[in-house]
Design a protein around this motif. Structure first.
Motif, PDB file in Angstrom:
ATOM      1  N   PHE A  12       0.870  -1.185   0.000  1.00 10.50           N
ATOM      2  CA  PHE A  12       0.000   0.000   0.000  1.00 10.50           C
ATOM      3  C   PHE A  12       0.904   1.232   0.000  1.00 10.50           C
ATOM      4  N   VAL A  13       0.860   1.994  -1.079  1.00  9.57           N
ATOM      5  CA  VAL A  13       1.704   3.181  -1.216  1.00  9.57           C
ATOM      6  C   VAL A  13       0.821   4.426  -1.116  1.00  9.57           C
ATOM      7  N   VAL A  14       1.328   5.434  -0.399  1.00  7.95           N
ATOM      8  CA  VAL A  14       0.661   6.750  -0.396  1.00  7.95           C
ATOM      9  C   VAL A  14       1.474   7.668  -1.301  1.00  7.95           C
ATOM     10  N   ASN A  15       0.857   8.086  -2.403  1.00 10.41           N
ATOM     11  CA  ASN A  15       1.551   8.979  -3.348  1.00 10.41           C
ATOM     12  C   ASN A  15       1.307  10.441  -3.014  1.00 10.41           C
ATOM     13  N   PRO A  20       6.144   9.669  -2.439  1.00 11.10           N
ATOM     14  CA  PRO A  20       5.480   8.420  -2.077  1.00 11.10           C
ATOM     15  C   PRO A  20       6.166   7.706  -0.914  1.00 11.10           C
ATOM     16  N   ARG A  21       5.349   7.076  -0.086  1.00 15.18           N
ATOM     17  CA  ARG A  21       5.860   6.353   1.076  1.00 15.18           C
ATOM     18  C   ARG A  21       4.924   5.183   1.391  1.00 15.18           C
ATOM     19  N   VAL A  22       5.490   4.069   1.790  1.00 13.35           N
ATOM     20  CA  VAL A  22       4.734   2.966   2.398  1.00 13.35           C
ATOM     21  C   VAL A  22       4.747   3.233   3.890  1.00 13.35           C
ATOM     22  N   LEU A  23       3.582   3.492   4.480  1.00 13.91           N
ATOM     23  CA  LEU A  23       3.498   3.826   5.909  1.00 13.91           C
ATOM     24  C   LEU A  23       3.565   2.548   6.763  1.00 13.91           C
ATOM     25  N   ALA A  27      -6.275   7.209  -0.419  1.00 12.71           N
ATOM     26  CA  ALA A  27      -4.897   7.528  -0.838  1.00 12.71           C
ATOM     27  C   ALA A  27      -3.952   6.348  -0.612  1.00 12.71           C
ATOM     28  N   LEU A  28      -4.415   5.327   0.100  1.00 12.17           N
ATOM     29  CA  LEU A  28      -3.616   4.095   0.258  1.00 12.17           C
ATOM     30  C   LEU A  28      -3.846   3.244  -0.977  1.00 12.17           C
ATOM     31  N   GLU A  29      -2.893   3.245  -1.902  1.00 12.62           N
ATOM     32  CA  GLU A  29      -3.063   2.541  -3.188  1.00 12.62           C
ATOM     33  C   GLU A  29      -2.358   1.188  -3.146  1.00 12.62           C
ATOM     34  N   LEU A  30      -3.121   0.124  -3.405  1.00 10.31           N
ATOM     35  CA  LEU A  30      -2.539  -1.229  -3.409  1.00 10.31           C
ATOM     36  C   LEU A  30      -1.867  -1.473  -4.761  1.00 10.31           C
TER      37      LEU A  30
END
Ligand SMILES: NC(=O)c1ccc[n+]([C@@H]2O[C@H](COP(=O)([O-])OP(=O)(O)OC[C@H]3O[C@@H](n4cnc5c(N)ncnc54)[C@H](OP(=O)(O)O)[C@@H]3O)[C@@H](O)[C@H]2O)c1
Length: 320
Positions: free
Chosen positions: A10-13, A63-66, A20-23
């Motif tokens: 799940f990336v947040v761009n 972008p970040r993976v939280l 906004a959490l995109e798989l």
């Protein structure tokens, strides 16, 4: 030729709501001399991760993976890392999910120095209640330097960290008072192990009592009211920001009146702290309620659930 195995993340761009959490599909990371690949099995979902997703954390860039914590297994590591493939490990903070990609993915690249082993035999879901929540609770308790039977107040007692503090403090022999803003939750706090429960109304503790130490999880809006309830020589440790307020306005150091004010950050955890913490947890069979478990693909719903806070306890996501 390097082989790229594909995993889910799940990336947040960009900042936004839970959509906004995109798989996405991503190549699995590769271990190097200082980093191992951790197979993520489970993790707690926290409100500050939601605040970060919303763009509230100036130090996190997209972008970040939280995801600031996880439990899982070492999937790949350098031969001289001191870690073994298959070892059960946990990781906490130290830039995980903030300065570099975190737990919201199937495999994460983690610095070897922040992979800790733990003496714990339970399920992945049960294991996931401990890393960030309990290490913060344990570290904050140590910072108060309490003597046996001292009286501690936990402000924000119904939070996951608050519940962990109540349990660890009782196991350590302290007298414990805990707070909630809601009168209806005071009985829950006593059932959770607090000797006494006090309401926190409009930022004022509804008691005249004084304490040897206070751990304040509500934050900048309440901390000076907490200090006013500390005995001379005692310590108030601010750990949380449940109020959403980061900065203390009109702070006068003389208001401390020979009492100590400090903070605790889970990034101070090390293997020694994890060992001592699990020794106490195992000796007293300490757990806190897990309010809901979500499968990995429902992570956006898990974040929404954390903010709605319909039930007290930790929210866990599992990849199994
Ligand atoms: N320093 C660190 O390294 C570190 C590590 C972990 C967590 N934390 C911080 O510790 C705090 C607790 O984290 P958590 O994950 O345990 O939280 P949590 O379980 O999500 O906390 C939920 C509780 O927060 C209380 N709450 C919600 N909004 C509030 C508000 N505006 N004012 C006062 N209380 C409010 C509610 O209590 P009532 O409705 O019952 O009053 C609720 O039961 C957070 O601020 C988190 O950022 C810090």
């Amino acid at each position: 030729m390097e082989v790229h195995i594909i995993m889910k993340a799940f990336v947040v761009n960009h900042a936004g709501d839970s959509s906004a959490l995109e798989l996405v599909d991503r190549p699995m990371p590769h271990a190097d001399a200082t980093h191992s690949v951790m197979r993520i099995r489970a993790f707690g979902v926290h409100r500050y991760e939601v605040l970060t997703r919303e763009g509230g954390s100036p130090s996190v860039h997209f972008p970040r993976v939280l995801g600031v914590e996880a439990v899982g297994e070492v999937a790949a590591t350098a031969p001289d890392s001191g870690l073994k493939v298959g070892a059960h490990v946990l990781t906490i903070n130290g830039g995980f999910g903030r300065a570099f990609d975190g737990s919201y993915e199937e495999y994460a690249l983690v610095p070897n120095k922040q992979l800790y082993t733990a003496d714990y035999q339970g399920s992945w879901t049960d294991f996931a209640q401990y890393p960030e929540t309990f290490s913060t609770a344990y570290g904050a308790l140590q910072s108060l330097r309490l003597a046996p039977h001292d009286h501690l107040l936990v402000r924000g007692g119904t939070s996951a960290v608050g519940l962990a503090i109540i349990k660890l403090a009782k196991a350590s022999g302290y007298q414990v008072t805990a707070t909630s803003r809601k009168a209806a939750r005071l009985a829950f706090l006593r059932d959770a192990g607090a000797d006494e429960a006090v309401q926190d109304r409009d930022g004022q503790l509804q008691t005249e009592s004084m304490y040897a130490g206070i751990i304040d999880l509500v934050g900048a809006t309440t901390v000076m009211n907490s200090v006013a309830h500390i005995n001379v020589g005692g310590t108030c440790c601010m750990v949380g920001l449940l109020s959403g307020e980061w900065v203390m306005h009109e702070f006068s150091p003389f208001d401390l009146q020979n009492r100590y004010l400090t903070t605790y950050d889970s990034g101070f955890a090390d293997q020694q702290l994890i060992n001592a913490m699990f020794a106490l947890i195992n000796a007293h069979h300490i757990t806190i309620p897990i309010s809901k478990v979500f499968p990995f693909t429902d992570l956006p719903a898990a974040q929404d659930y954390v903010m709605a806070n319909p039930q007290i306890g930790e929210v866990i996501v599992t990849t199994d």
